[in-house]
Scaffold this motif. Structure first.
Motif, PDB file in Angstrom:
ATOM      1  N   SER A 110      -4.643  -6.464   5.290  1.00 35.93           N
ATOM      2  CA  SER A 110      -4.206  -7.522   6.051  1.00 35.93           C
ATOM      3  C   SER A 110      -4.259  -8.918   5.478  1.00 35.93           C
ATOM      4  O   SER A 110      -5.352  -9.110   4.578  1.00 35.93           O
ATOM      5  N   HIS A 129      -8.141  -2.950   4.805  1.00 38.70           N
ATOM      6  CA  HIS A 129      -8.611  -2.563   6.199  1.00 38.70           C
ATOM      7  C   HIS A 129     -10.159  -1.857   6.294  1.00 38.70           C
ATOM      8  O   HIS A 129     -10.161  -1.039   5.182  1.00 38.70           O
ATOM      9  N   THR A 131     -11.253  -1.112   9.228  1.00 36.02           N
ATOM     10  CA  THR A 131     -11.177  -0.197  10.298  1.00 36.02           C
ATOM     11  C   THR A 131      -9.668  -0.259  10.685  1.00 36.02           C
ATOM     12  O   THR A 131      -8.834  -1.296  10.477  1.00 36.02           O
ATOM     13  N   THR A 132      -9.133   0.916  11.496  1.00 35.84           N
ATOM     14  CA  THR A 132      -7.892   0.606  12.166  1.00 35.84           C
ATOM     15  C   THR A 132      -8.119   0.473  13.631  1.00 35.84           C
ATOM     16  O   THR A 132      -6.749   0.438  14.281  1.00 35.84           O
ATOM     17  N   MET A 137     -10.246  -4.745  14.410  1.00 27.10           N
ATOM     18  CA  MET A 137      -9.452  -5.585  13.270  1.00 27.10           C
ATOM     19  C   MET A 137      -9.182  -6.813  13.772  1.00 27.10           C
ATOM     20  O   MET A 137      -8.840  -7.996  12.714  1.00 27.10           O
ATOM     21  N   LEU A 182      -0.682   2.830  11.832  1.00 22.38           N
ATOM     22  CA  LEU A 182      -2.019   2.539  12.217  1.00 22.38           C
ATOM     23  C   LEU A 182      -2.517   3.339  13.337  1.00 22.38           C
ATOM     24  O   LEU A 182      -3.540   3.290  13.715  1.00 22.38           O
ATOM     25  N   TRP A 184      -1.376   2.573  16.487  1.00 22.48           N
ATOM     26  CA  TRP A 184      -1.309   1.883  17.527  1.00 22.48           C
ATOM     27  C   TRP A 184      -0.388   1.992  18.636  1.00 22.48           C
ATOM     28  O   TRP A 184       0.857   2.061  18.204  1.00 22.48           O
TER      29      TRP A 184
END
Length: 423
Positions: A110, A129, A131-132, A137, A182, A184
């Protein structure tokens, strides 16, 4: 499989007039005045009136509001042409008081950044990253932004934060609808970041963000209509016309990752034995499976190139390593196939390609344009209609800030808490 090429070419459509008026921003009122000052400043109020079609009195009023908010400033008084006529006091964008913040979330890392009101990057920080988990994040992004601001803002106030990422993003709800890599789905990014930073937060896809950045600070021809094709770890696109982005009712416009390219022609096979691998959609010949960063690294390994990441492969190509150069030239040709389809589908004034080989290796841009010339039915001049991004080298740092600046230039008198109120 039937060839995707077009051996029997139709006659070219009539060429657009080369004498047409330059494209204008499609904003009203203060936003139009603000945009004209961005484009032409330092600029006289009378010139702004001519550029926007607003009355001189109306322009004077809008400029007064922008001055009161500290978004523009007056420059030194200048005389009329050849010293004749009444002197005037030009106005220009004021970059001394305010910044916007940006955040871009890629698949593996990121980026947070600070940008001035002319779209120039002041500072950026990119990290892999840790963490995801979306909540962790996004809170870490907020903490990094706080440190970046303390170190580099130089006393300027941050007006807002823009967040950009790939796949499906709903900017109205401020939600990342889906990001498969990711894992998400329906992440309320705006609410999380607003609570963590105290800033107004604007969220959008990185393709739409970069298309908006082109409209604000890049290719003037993108003002009329543009398609932007983003090729990275994620492959997607954006389409804008008359200054407005098309999102679709499900925020899915621009989902081009799985356009089929044709297995036989693209060099793959049913098992992905050439190193491309099978895409999440189940195919081995779709756009993403052929040209994504992951596909490029796997194909490089299949050719004996010892690289662990896409940046390493790009560095080899820029250094002239023949196998790496060949991989990027192949990528450009395949992107050219997708570009030809998008040009025929939307017939935009310009198609912007965000891909580092095209932006930094002339032979890749030439190969892409040649593929467009061979395959498109409607693109009459690939040299003019197909261009690399204006932001090669700063794409990720630009994307997030462009989301915030796009909102500011659209509605400079809106609810921006850090700006003085105007009557």
């Amino acid at each position: 499989m039937k060839s995707l090429s077009a051996p029997g070419r139709r006659p070219r459509p009539p060429r657009r007039s080369d004498t047409s008026a330059p494209p204008a921003r499609r904003l009203a009122g203060t936003g139009a005045v603000f945009g004209a000052i961005l484009d032409h400043g330092p600029v006289a109020r009378s010139t702004v009136a001519r550029l926007t079609g607003l009355s001189p009195a109306s322009v004077t009023g809008h400029v007064a509001q922008l001055l009161a908010r500290g978004l523009v400033r007056e420059s030194a008084e200048t005389a009329g042409p050849r010293g004749l006529g009444r002197p005037h006091i030009p106005v220009e964008i004021d970059t001394g008081g305010y910044l916007v913040a940006g955040a871009h979330i890629a698949v593996a890392h990121s980026t947070v950044s600070l940008m001035d009101l002319r779209g120039r990057i002041v500072a950026e920080d990119r990290q892999p990253h840790r963490t995801t988990d979306p909540h962790r994040m996004l809170r870490e992004l907020a903490a990094r932004l706080s440190r970046l601001t303390a170190a580099h803002a130089g006393g300027r106030t941050v007006l807002a934060l823009g967040l950009a990422t790939g796949h499906r993003v709903d900017p109205v709800a401020g939600v990342i609808v889906e990001h498969p890599q990711l894992g998400w789905r329906d992440v309320p990014a705006r609410d999380i970041l607003a609570a963590a930073t105290g800033l107004p937060v604007h969220v959008d896809s990185h393709a739409r963000a970069l298309a908006r950045a082109e409209q604000l600070f890049g290719e003037e021809s993108t003002r009329t209509s543009t398609v932007l094709l983003f090729v990275g770890a994620v492959v997607d696109a954006a389409f804008a016309t008359e200054g407005a982005m098309h999102r679709g009712p499900r925020s899915g416009a621009g989902s081009v990752a799985h356009l089929p390219l044709g297995t036989a022609e693209s060099g793959g096979d049913a098992d992905g034995a050439d190193g491309a691998g099978r895409c999440s959609c189940g195919r081995t010949d779709c756009l993403q499976s052929e040209v994504s960063e992951r596909a490029m690294v796997r194909r490089a390994a299949g050719q004996g190139l010892a690289v662990d990441s896409f940046p390493e492969l790009l560095d080899l190509a820029l250094a002239g390593e023949p196998r790496a150069v060949a991989l990027f030239r192949r990528r450009a040709r395949l992107v050219g196939r997708a570009a030809a389809l998008l040009l025929d589908m939307f017939d935009p004034e310009v198609l912007v390609v965000v891909e580092p080989g095209v932006g930094r290796m002339p032979e890749c841009l030439a190969g892409l344009r040649a593929e467009v010339a061979r395959r498109s039915w409607v693109c009459e001049d690939p040299e003019r209609a197909v261009v690399p991004t204006s932001f090669t080298g700063t794409v990720l740092a630009t994307a997030g800030g462009a989301v915030a600046l796009g909102a500011l230039y659209t509605d400079p008198l809106g609810p921006w808490p850090a700006l003085p109120a105007v009557s």
